[in-house]
Design a protein around this motif. Structure first.
Motif, PDB file in Angstrom:
ATOM      1  N   ASP A  71       0.808  -1.223   0.000  1.00  0.00           N
ATOM      2  CA  ASP A  71       0.000   0.000   0.000  1.00  0.00           C
ATOM      3  C   ASP A  71       0.840   1.271   0.000  1.00  0.00           C
ATOM      4  O   ASP A  71       0.458   2.270   0.590  1.00  0.00           O
ATOM      5  CB  ASP A  71      -0.974  -0.015   1.185  1.00  0.00           C
ATOM      6  N   THR A  72       1.999   1.231  -0.692  1.00  0.00           N
ATOM      7  CA  THR A  72       2.886   2.391  -0.680  1.00  0.00           C
ATOM      8  C   THR A  72       2.763   3.188  -1.984  1.00  0.00           C
ATOM      9  O   THR A  72       1.989   4.111  -2.059  1.00  0.00           O
ATOM     10  CB  THR A  72       4.341   1.973  -0.407  1.00  0.00           C
ATOM     11  N   GLY A  73       3.523   2.868  -3.031  1.00  0.00           N
ATOM     12  CA  GLY A  73       3.421   3.605  -4.290  1.00  0.00           C
ATOM     13  C   GLY A  73       4.726   3.658  -5.051  1.00  0.00           C
ATOM     14  O   GLY A  73       5.565   2.770  -4.938  1.00  0.00           O
ATOM     15  N   CYS A  74       4.901   4.730  -5.825  1.00  0.00           N
ATOM     16  CA  CYS A  74       6.101   4.891  -6.639  1.00  0.00           C
ATOM     17  C   CYS A  74       6.515   6.357  -6.644  1.00  0.00           C
ATOM     18  O   CYS A  74       5.727   7.242  -6.308  1.00  0.00           O
ATOM     19  CB  CYS A  74       5.865   4.409  -8.067  1.00  0.00           C
ATOM     20  N   ALA A  75       7.763   6.597  -7.040  1.00  0.00           N
ATOM     21  CA  ALA A  75       8.269   7.966  -7.094  1.00  0.00           C
ATOM     22  C   ALA A  75       9.342   8.063  -8.159  1.00  0.00           C
ATOM     23  O   ALA A  75      10.006   7.081  -8.515  1.00  0.00           O
ATOM     24  CB  ALA A  75       8.845   8.389  -5.744  1.00  0.00           C
ATOM     25  N   LEU A  76       9.499   9.282  -8.664  1.00  0.00           N
ATOM     26  CA  LEU A  76      10.587   9.600  -9.570  1.00  0.00           C
ATOM     27  C   LEU A  76      11.384  10.727  -8.931  1.00  0.00           C
ATOM     28  O   LEU A  76      10.825  11.741  -8.509  1.00  0.00           O
ATOM     29  CB  LEU A  76      10.067  10.051 -10.939  1.00  0.00           C
ATOM     30  N   LEU A  77      12.682  10.490  -8.825  1.00  0.00           N
ATOM     31  CA  LEU A  77      13.594  11.497  -8.281  1.00  0.00           C
ATOM     32  C   LEU A  77      14.550  11.929  -9.381  1.00  0.00           C
ATOM     33  O   LEU A  77      14.860  11.158 -10.286  1.00  0.00           O
ATOM     34  CB  LEU A  77      14.396  10.930  -7.109  1.00  0.00           C
ATOM     35  N   GLU A  78      15.050  13.157  -9.265  1.00  0.00           N
ATOM     36  CA  GLU A  78      15.990  13.692 -10.243  1.00  0.00           C
ATOM     37  C   GLU A  78      17.241  14.176  -9.523  1.00  0.00           C
ATOM     38  O   GLU A  78      17.146  14.878  -8.517  1.00  0.00           O
ATOM     39  CB  GLU A  78      15.336  14.849 -10.998  1.00  0.00           C
ATOM     40  N   PHE A  79      18.407  13.762 -10.052  1.00  0.00           N
ATOM     41  CA  PHE A  79      19.667  14.246  -9.516  1.00  0.00           C
ATOM     42  C   PHE A  79      19.899  15.661 -10.027  1.00  0.00           C
ATOM     43  O   PHE A  79      19.830  15.911 -11.227  1.00  0.00           O
ATOM     44  CB  PHE A  79      20.838  13.355  -9.952  1.00  0.00           C
TER      45      PHE A  79
ATOM     46  N   TYR B 218       8.092   4.614 -21.163  1.00  0.00           N
ATOM     47  CA  TYR B 218       6.976   4.092 -20.373  1.00  0.00           C
ATOM     48  C   TYR B 218       7.458   3.003 -19.430  1.00  0.00           C
ATOM     49  O   TYR B 218       8.307   2.183 -19.794  1.00  0.00           O
ATOM     50  CB  TYR B 218       5.875   3.541 -21.290  1.00  0.00           C
ATOM     51  N   ILE B 219       6.898   3.020 -18.226  1.00  0.00           N
ATOM     52  CA  ILE B 219       7.188   1.995 -17.218  1.00  0.00           C
ATOM     53  C   ILE B 219       6.094   0.933 -17.305  1.00  0.00           C
ATOM     54  O   ILE B 219       4.906   1.269 -17.324  1.00  0.00           O
ATOM     55  CB  ILE B 219       7.168   2.602 -15.790  1.00  0.00           C
ATOM     56  N   TYR B 220       6.501  -0.333 -17.357  1.00  0.00           N
ATOM     57  CA  TYR B 220       5.551  -1.448 -17.325  1.00  0.00           C
ATOM     58  C   TYR B 220       5.831  -2.264 -16.075  1.00  0.00           C
ATOM     59  O   TYR B 220       6.993  -2.570 -15.779  1.00  0.00           O
ATOM     60  CB  TYR B 220       5.719  -2.345 -18.559  1.00  0.00           C
ATOM     61  N   GLY B 221       4.780  -2.625 -15.371  1.00  0.00           N
ATOM     62  CA  GLY B 221       4.909  -3.458 -14.179  1.00  0.00           C
ATOM     63  C   GLY B 221       3.547  -3.719 -13.587  1.00  0.00           C
ATOM     64  O   GLY B 221       2.540  -3.126 -14.002  1.00  0.00           O
ATOM     65  N   PHE B 222       3.520  -4.589 -12.609  1.00  0.00           N
ATOM     66  CA  PHE B 222       2.258  -4.893 -11.945  1.00  0.00           C
ATOM     67  C   PHE B 222       2.061  -3.940 -10.780  1.00  0.00           C
ATOM     68  O   PHE B 222       2.953  -3.758  -9.957  1.00  0.00           O
ATOM     69  CB  PHE B 222       2.233  -6.339 -11.453  1.00  0.00           C
ATOM     70  N   SER B 223       0.897  -3.336 -10.738  1.00  0.00           N
ATOM     71  CA  SER B 223       0.480  -2.556  -9.580  1.00  0.00           C
ATOM     72  C   SER B 223      -0.511  -3.437  -8.847  1.00  0.00           C
ATOM     73  O   SER B 223      -1.652  -3.613  -9.308  1.00  0.00           O
ATOM     74  CB  SER B 223      -0.159  -1.236 -10.007  1.00  0.00           C
ATOM     75  N   ASN B 224      -0.040  -4.036  -7.749  1.00  0.00           N
ATOM     76  CA  ASN B 224      -0.786  -5.109  -7.090  1.00  0.00           C
ATOM     77  C   ASN B 224      -1.082  -6.175  -8.126  1.00  0.00           C
ATOM     78  O   ASN B 224      -0.152  -6.739  -8.676  1.00  0.00           O
ATOM     79  CB  ASN B 224      -2.010  -4.576  -6.361  1.00  0.00           C
TER      80      ASN B 224
END
Length: 165
Positions: free
Chosen positions: A26-34, A65-71
């Protein structure tokens, strides 16, 4: 923000000066930039999203594009803004890998699937079941040397996936 105290399984994705990461529970995802600043670099938050809550890993970046399973839902996200482009139940909760324009999917319920890596929508090419060995299948599919490798508990199976001409 994205790390949790249970498990952080998914390998982060680094592209140019950005890093994408996601986790389950139940958390999520993030994008960070250096961001360079004199003698050191700092990280800047680009976005945080709950569009990708990935449990098993196997998240890939293909053509922006990011592909993956969300739950239990296969999800295609725009890498730059974190917005879902499409979602599909596909084979159910699992992991994936990418090769030759395709997503190779493995569900924890012993279903192997093949779909196009397309930002326009889910296009399934086929699926089949592997032997149920009594536990959830959490291994990641692997593509190497024209072969697809699927491991489930004590069994490793190899499939020839090279184009036949």
């Amino acid at each position: 923000k994205v790390a949790n105290s249970t498990a952080n399984i998914t390998t982060p994705i680094l592209s140019k000066n950005r890093i994408f990461y996601t986790t389950g529970y139940d958390t999520g995802c993030a994008l960070l930039e250096f961001v360079e600043g004199g003698n050191e670099a700092t990280l800047r938050d680009v976005y945080f999203s709950r569009e990708m809550i990935n449990h098993h890993g196997g998240v890939v970046l293909v053509n922006g594009y990011i592909y993956g399973f969300s739950n239990s839902t296969l999800t295609c996200l725009n890498f730059d803004n974190g917005k879902a482009v499409w979602k599909h139940r596909s084979v159910g909760k699992g992991s994936l890998t990418y090769a030759d324009g395709h997503l190779y999917l493995l569900s924890e319920n012993n279903v192997v699937g093949l779909a196009e890596a397309s930002a326009t929508g889910y296009i399934e090419k086929g699926r089949f079941k592997i032997k149920n060995e009594g536990y959830s299948s959490w291994a990641h599919p692997v593509v190497c040397g024209g072969r697809l490798y699927i491991r489930n508990q004590s069994t490793l199976t190899s499939f020839n996936i090279q184009a036949q001409f």
